[in-house]
Write a protein that holds these residues in place. Structure first.
Motif, PDB file in Angstrom:
ATOM      1  N   ASN A  83      23.861  25.928   3.938  1.00  0.00           N
ATOM      2  CA  ASN A  83      23.824  26.693   5.192  1.00  0.00           C
ATOM      3  C   ASN A  83      23.253  28.087   4.938  1.00  0.00           C
ATOM      4  O   ASN A  83      23.838  29.092   5.334  1.00  0.00           O
ATOM      5  CB  ASN A  83      25.212  26.750   5.836  1.00  0.00           C
ATOM      6  N   PHE A 139      31.001  31.497   7.067  1.00  0.00           N
ATOM      7  CA  PHE A 139      30.560  30.703   8.220  1.00  0.00           C
ATOM      8  C   PHE A 139      31.569  29.613   8.534  1.00  0.00           C
ATOM      9  O   PHE A 139      31.557  29.041   9.617  1.00  0.00           O
ATOM     10  CB  PHE A 139      29.167  30.103   7.983  1.00  0.00           C
ATOM     11  N   MET A 140      32.459  29.339   7.583  1.00  0.00           N
ATOM     12  CA  MET A 140      33.396  28.239   7.756  1.00  0.00           C
ATOM     13  C   MET A 140      34.656  28.532   6.959  1.00  0.00           C
ATOM     14  O   MET A 140      34.599  29.184   5.907  1.00  0.00           O
ATOM     15  CB  MET A 140      32.755  26.963   7.204  1.00  0.00           C
ATOM     16  N   ARG A 197      21.049  22.989   8.607  1.00  0.00           N
ATOM     17  CA  ARG A 197      20.653  24.385   8.821  1.00  0.00           C
ATOM     18  C   ARG A 197      19.922  24.948   7.618  1.00  0.00           C
ATOM     19  O   ARG A 197      19.672  26.149   7.547  1.00  0.00           O
ATOM     20  CB  ARG A 197      21.881  25.245   9.128  1.00  0.00           C
ATOM     21  N   TYR A 235      34.654  25.985  11.933  1.00  0.00           N
ATOM     22  CA  TYR A 235      33.393  26.731  11.904  1.00  0.00           C
ATOM     23  C   TYR A 235      33.578  28.062  12.615  1.00  0.00           C
ATOM     24  O   TYR A 235      34.102  28.109  13.724  1.00  0.00           O
ATOM     25  CB  TYR A 235      32.268  25.897  12.528  1.00  0.00           C
ATOM     26  N   TYR A 241      27.196  26.078  14.518  1.00  0.00           N
ATOM     27  CA  TYR A 241      26.783  25.207  13.415  1.00  0.00           C
ATOM     28  C   TYR A 241      26.298  23.898  13.982  1.00  0.00           C
ATOM     29  O   TYR A 241      26.913  23.329  14.856  1.00  0.00           O
ATOM     30  CB  TYR A 241      27.956  24.985  12.455  1.00  0.00           C
TER      31      TYR A 241
END
Lengths: 153, 153
Positions: free
Chosen positions: A77, A117-118, B28, B149, B153
């Motif tokens: 990502n 992001f997570m 991504r 998330y 995403y």
């Protein structure tokens, strides 16, 4: 009133007691006294690593919950960081009052503040109530968690 | 003949290509060129952390596989370390020849060498073949893996 802070070495007996009381994950842990010196060594490794945080939830000067946060760099990502939550424990007499949701919410905010992001965690398949809890909080049960024990457990 | 080594910055284009080719986890990611500078920043974070290792599997000078190993300190199980395996990818034309089992076996040996009591990983529920693969290798599918998330995403 519950507050959260990074643990100190003085919190170790209370934290290890919470870990050892857990029937699923704590069967090799022993709160002592005396406290096995391996816990102090592990705490030093956590405390010395800016990507590891051992957290305590405190109420009235008493440790009533604990969890560990790990911030993990990775390429996936576009080089995004992940926040991992591990070893979440709440004192038996403090359950059912929303502390778990508050703790996880606080942990997620720490992950956001670090730009993750997570957030991710695993939960033993024997913890059905915990699974429903995380799903209620909006977590996706999208993965299976595999473990391989490298010594007798 | 496959060898394993820690990745260098020069390996990043090949690694990101493997990540981006994955339909489940890489949507991504973009191998470029040019390669997004965020990958170099993430690599620097991994490379500068003694508890993180980005690994490449190399054959004939070509990167044919990659994975990340994270060594995590913790209090549980008397202060035992865990080894975590993440972002395991193998080039499409190299599958079905035992490379995956060899890679995971090598990773487990690294965890043993670091004194970890356990190795752990999560695998998306859409990767049924991978789940059977890990179970064949002796891993226990004992946990559920939850993700939250924190950005689109």
């Amino acid at each position: 009133m519950v507050t959260y802070r990074d643990a100190t070495a003085a919190d170790l007996p209370a934290i290890v007691l919470l870990l050892a009381e857990d029937q699923i994950g704590g069967r090799r842990d022993d709160p002592g006294p005396p406290l096995d010196s391996a816990y102090a060594a592990a705490f030093a490794a956590i405390d010395g690593d800016p990507n590891q945080r051992l957290i305590v939830a405190v109420s009235g000067g008493t440790v009533i919950g604990t969890m560990q946060l790990s911030f993990l760099p990775g390429l996936l990502n576009r080089g995004a960081w992940r926040g991992q939550i591990e070893a979440v424990r709440i004192a038996a007499d403090q359950r059912g009052q929303g502390l778990g949701a508050d703790m996880i919410g606080w942990a997620v905010e720490q992950c956001r503040a670090r730009g993750c992001f997570m957030a991710q965690l695993t939960s033993n398949n024997d913890r059905g109530a915990a699974h429903r809890f995380y799903e209620r909080l909006g977590w996706q049960k999208s993965h299976a968690g595999f473990k391989l024990y490298l010594e007798a457990y």
